[in-house]
Each structure stands twice: as structure tokens, then as C-alpha cells.
Scaffold this motif. Sequence first.
Motif, mmCIF file in Angstrom:
data_model
loop_
_atom_site.group_PDB
_atom_site.id
_atom_site.type_symbol
_atom_site.label_atom_id
_atom_site.label_comp_id
_atom_site.label_asym_id
_atom_site.label_seq_id
_atom_site.Cartn_x
_atom_site.Cartn_y
_atom_site.Cartn_z
ATOM 1 N N VAL A 7 9.222 5.818 0.281
ATOM 2 C CA VAL A 7 7.917 5.176 0.113
ATOM 3 C C VAL A 7 8.056 4.189 -1.045
ATOM 4 O O VAL A 7 7.720 4.504 -2.191
ATOM 5 C CB VAL A 7 6.827 6.215 -0.211
ATOM 6 C CG1 VAL A 7 5.461 5.551 -0.360
ATOM 7 C CG2 VAL A 7 6.763 7.303 0.853
ATOM 8 N N PRO A 8 8.592 2.994 -0.765
ATOM 9 C CA PRO A 8 8.823 2.028 -1.848
ATOM 10 C C PRO A 8 7.506 1.374 -2.247
ATOM 11 O O PRO A 8 7.183 0.283 -1.792
ATOM 12 C CB PRO A 8 9.788 1.011 -1.216
ATOM 13 C CG PRO A 8 9.542 1.107 0.250
ATOM 14 C CD PRO A 8 9.000 2.477 0.546
ATOM 15 N N PHE A 9 6.776 2.038 -3.112
ATOM 16 C CA PHE A 9 5.400 1.626 -3.366
ATOM 17 C C PHE A 9 5.021 1.795 -4.832
ATOM 18 O O PHE A 9 5.398 2.790 -5.456
ATOM 19 C CB PHE A 9 4.463 2.462 -2.489
ATOM 20 C CG PHE A 9 3.065 1.926 -2.425
ATOM 21 C CD1 PHE A 9 2.793 0.731 -1.774
ATOM 22 C CD2 PHE A 9 2.015 2.610 -3.014
ATOM 23 C CE1 PHE A 9 1.503 0.227 -1.712
ATOM 24 C CE2 PHE A 9 0.718 2.114 -2.959
ATOM 25 C CZ PHE A 9 0.459 0.927 -2.304
ATOM 26 N N GLY A 36 8.162 -1.044 -10.438
ATOM 27 C CA GLY A 36 9.373 -0.227 -10.557
ATOM 28 C C GLY A 36 9.378 1.012 -9.687
ATOM 29 O O GLY A 36 10.435 1.405 -9.198
ATOM 30 N N THR A 37 8.214 1.655 -9.472
ATOM 31 C CA THR A 37 8.263 2.880 -8.647
ATOM 32 C C THR A 37 8.641 2.559 -7.201
ATOM 33 O O THR A 37 9.080 3.439 -6.469
ATOM 34 C CB THR A 37 6.923 3.654 -8.654
ATOM 35 O OG1 THR A 37 5.862 2.774 -8.279
ATOM 36 C CG2 THR A 37 6.636 4.251 -10.012
ATOM 37 N N GLU A 38 8.505 1.264 -6.815
ATOM 38 C CA GLU A 38 8.966 0.891 -5.462
ATOM 39 C C GLU A 38 10.481 1.029 -5.353
ATOM 40 O O GLU A 38 11.038 1.072 -4.264
ATOM 41 C CB GLU A 38 8.482 -0.526 -5.092
ATOM 42 C CG GLU A 38 9.219 -1.683 -5.753
ATOM 43 C CD GLU A 38 8.801 -1.929 -7.207
ATOM 44 O OE1 GLU A 38 7.877 -1.250 -7.699
ATOM 45 O OE2 GLU A 38 9.413 -2.808 -7.857
ATOM 46 N N LYS A 39 11.153 1.116 -6.498
ATOM 47 C CA LYS A 39 12.613 1.285 -6.476
ATOM 48 C C LYS A 39 13.026 2.753 -6.563
ATOM 49 O O LYS A 39 14.213 3.076 -6.608
ATOM 50 C CB LYS A 39 13.243 0.525 -7.654
ATOM 51 C CG LYS A 39 12.964 -0.972 -7.650
ATOM 52 C CD LYS A 39 13.974 -1.691 -8.548
ATOM 53 C CE LYS A 39 13.610 -3.153 -8.746
ATOM 54 N NZ LYS A 39 12.835 -3.371 -10.003
ATOM 55 N N GLY A 40 12.046 3.662 -6.592
ATOM 56 C CA GLY A 40 12.354 5.093 -6.682
ATOM 57 C C GLY A 40 13.249 5.599 -5.559
ATOM 58 O O GLY A 40 14.277 6.249 -5.817
ATOM 59 N N PRO A 41 12.885 5.313 -4.307
ATOM 60 C CA PRO A 41 13.717 5.806 -3.198
ATOM 61 C C PRO A 41 15.157 5.298 -3.291
ATOM 62 O O PRO A 41 16.109 6.066 -3.095
ATOM 63 C CB PRO A 41 13.032 5.241 -1.941
ATOM 64 C CG PRO A 41 11.638 4.902 -2.345
ATOM 65 C CD PRO A 41 11.680 4.596 -3.813
ATOM 66 N N LEU A 87 10.134 10.323 -0.423
ATOM 67 C CA LEU A 87 10.607 9.829 -1.712
ATOM 68 C C LEU A 87 9.754 8.662 -2.179
ATOM 69 O O LEU A 87 9.785 7.581 -1.582
ATOM 70 C CB LEU A 87 12.066 9.360 -1.593
ATOM 71 C CG LEU A 87 13.071 10.337 -0.975
ATOM 72 C CD1 LEU A 87 14.434 9.648 -0.809
ATOM 73 C CD2 LEU A 87 13.199 11.584 -1.842
ATOM 74 N N GLY A 88 8.977 8.882 -3.251
ATOM 75 C CA GLY A 88 8.117 7.816 -3.758
ATOM 76 C C GLY A 88 8.850 6.959 -4.764
ATOM 77 O O GLY A 88 10.015 7.208 -5.083
ATOM 78 N N GLY A 89 8.126 5.970 -5.176
ATOM 79 C CA GLY A 89 6.712 5.714 -4.943
ATOM 80 C C GLY A 89 5.819 6.404 -5.979
ATOM 81 O O GLY A 89 6.137 7.434 -6.533
ATOM 82 N N ASP A 90 4.712 5.686 -6.268
ATOM 83 C CA ASP A 90 3.755 6.291 -7.179
ATOM 84 C C ASP A 90 2.970 7.385 -6.453
ATOM 85 O O ASP A 90 3.026 7.493 -5.232
ATOM 86 C CB ASP A 90 2.852 5.222 -7.824
ATOM 87 C CG ASP A 90 1.833 4.645 -6.859
ATOM 88 O OD1 ASP A 90 0.944 5.395 -6.407
ATOM 89 O OD2 ASP A 90 1.920 3.432 -6.548
ATOM 90 N N HIS A 91 2.206 8.164 -7.234
ATOM 91 C CA HIS A 91 1.623 9.387 -6.676
ATOM 92 C C HIS A 91 0.433 9.147 -5.746
ATOM 93 O O HIS A 91 -0.048 10.093 -5.106
ATOM 94 C CB HIS A 91 1.246 10.358 -7.817
ATOM 95 C CG HIS A 91 1.503 11.797 -7.482
ATOM 96 N ND1 HIS A 91 1.532 12.786 -8.430
ATOM 97 C CD2 HIS A 91 1.722 12.421 -6.293
ATOM 98 C CE1 HIS A 91 1.766 13.958 -7.834
ATOM 99 N NE2 HIS A 91 1.873 13.752 -6.535
ATOM 100 N N SER A 92 -0.019 7.888 -5.616
ATOM 101 C CA SER A 92 -1.047 7.612 -4.599
ATOM 102 C C SER A 92 -0.498 7.941 -3.211
ATOM 103 O O SER A 92 -1.260 8.135 -2.265
ATOM 104 C CB SER A 92 -1.514 6.151 -4.668
ATOM 105 O OG SER A 92 -0.478 5.259 -4.292
#
Length: 314
Positions: free
Chosen positions: A8-10, A18-23, A93-98
Motif C-alpha cells: 500500500v504505497p500511500f 515517505g510512507t509510500e516507500k514503506g512496502p 504493507l503500508g503505507g500510513d495507518h489510514s
Amino acid sequence: AKIGLFGVPFSKGQQRDGTEKGPGALRKGGLLKTLTSIGHDVLDYGDLPLDFSDDKEGQTGVAKNPKTVGHASKMIADKVSEVVKSGRTCLALGGDHSMAIGTIYGQHQVQPDQVVLWIDAHADINTPLTSGSGNMHGMPLSFLVKELDPYLPKIPGFEFVKPCLTAKDIAYIGLRDVDPGERYIIEKLGITAFSMQEVDKYGINEVMTRALKAIDPEGKRPIHLSFDVDSLDPSLAPSTGTPVLGGLSLREGLYIAEEVADTGRLSVIDVAEVNPSLGSEQDVETTVRNTIEFITKCFGNRRQGAYPPGYHIP
Ligand code: ARG
Ligand code: MN
Ligand code: MN
Ligand code: MN
């Protein structure tokens, strides 16, 4: 186990890129190889093609980027429904917690008797009206809890979401930064909540026993584990947008994961708020390593020794 994983690149549920790069960071850190090497059958659905531009109309009401977040939530929900329907344990795999609006709502379409274990420094149950920040990663549970429905303003993008949880279906562990409005909601609705104070008072063993007992006394219902990496102490997960001092130790985190795995009813896991754009290279590495460690424990890689490869983990 059979695992269905997707990214979930979001990042539009909060303000920091940056959380879009979590996955990507979790993949690069060897997550798939690790899960495969401990005997799991992993099917990777890839990353969702999410739009992460700001809402076209600009920011109006009380929640930021509601249309972008709402659209993402719909895609996330459909994917989780698909994966759960296929009989695989779903790893998002996020992604922010929304992201949890979509993952919980999506699971609900297939497993309406789901319960939710929310591991986080934050309660993420602000309504758009109680939120001080307008960031939707601080609101996901408010869209899902039936008791809060009368207090929820109409937010564009979320027309498809019907509340699917009652307050009794949720337990928190790890809280230490709860807004006054959230504390009020937790007390008023009687949501089971173990802050770090209770973790210190009772120990993680007692807290886990009580949490699971509270949401599912008979031990029959499918479990949704929503893991925000900021539940861990910032020394263990520094690359995250809203770190709070005094968090779970790695051992407490792993214990939670092992106990959930032991129920045999873990069905959907969110991994939220890994932000590889924050901190040093070493910080990102630390965050990713500990997150992967937590995930493997969710899938039966116990510290007492894993089962031999090929052993069918029920
Ligand atoms: N309670 C704060 C807010 O509403 C912080 C939320 C942080 N949430 C998170 N998923 N990291 O903005
Ligand atoms: Mn339900
Ligand atoms: Mn948090
Ligand atoms: Mn959170």
C-alpha cells in the motif's frame, strides 16, 4: 501458512512524504525471502496502483485529502477481500495507518465476525470533528465503529464505508499518546485499552491474555492485527512519522506477535507507518529489520525454535 501479500504505497493520510516507500523498503529488506525460507507459501500481489496526489479541489473540511484517502481505501478493501476469500492470510504493507479503513472494511466483507487488535502508540480513533490535525491516519477507527456513526460528518470519498465494528471488538496495546477526545471515546464506549502504563503494571503476558479474552472470550473469531511500527520504542523503529518515547521493547513486540500466531486465527495484518525517508540509513535499516522480525513471529517463527521446513503450520 499460505500468505497473500500486497503493498500500500500511500502517504496521504498524514503530512510527511515517505510512507509510500514503506512496502519497497520491506521488500528490499528481504521480507519475502525470509517468509519463504521459513516454509511459507507466499503469493505477492504487488503494490496497489494508488494515486498519491493531494485532493484536486484543495483542502476544505475537517479531514485532509479525503477523496484521495477514500479512493485508496476502496482499492485496499477490494484487495483484502480478494486475498481473504482466496484462503490466504493477508499481509498488507503500508503505507500510513489510514490504510486500516480499507483493510478492516475489506476483511469485514468476507469475515464479518472479525476482531481487531490495534498495536500502536496512538489510538487513531479521532473523528474528523475531534481531530486536531485533520490527518486521516489518526482517524481510521472512527469510520469503522458503529457507536460513533451518529457523530461522523459526511466525508467525501467514504460513501462506500459502513461501520462494521462495535467497541467490544477492539483492543489496544501500546498507547502512550492519546488525544483528550480519543480518551473520552475510549472510556465512553468501553474500548479495551492497554497503554504502556498497563504494560508496565501487568506485564505483556497478562496484557495479551486480557486483550484476547476481552475481544473474543470463546477464542473463535478471525483476528485483524493492525501493527503501527510506532508502537515499538523509537530506538527500535526510528523511521516513522510520529514517534513517541517509551514504547514497546522488541521482546514485548515479538511476544505479542507469537501469541497472536498461537491462536491460529490471525487473518489480516497491517504493517503501518514505516517511513524510509526519515532518519539515517542506519535508522531505516533498524526499523525494517525489527519490523520484519515482528512479521516473521506473526507467522509462527517462534523464538523457542521454528518448525522444520515443510511442516504444515495450521
Ligand atoms: N492523534 C494524532 C492525530 O490525530 C496523531 C495520530 C498518529 N497516528 C498514526 N497512525 N501514527 O493526528
Ligand atoms: Mn462486524
Ligand atoms: Mn501510531
Ligand atoms: Mn497508528
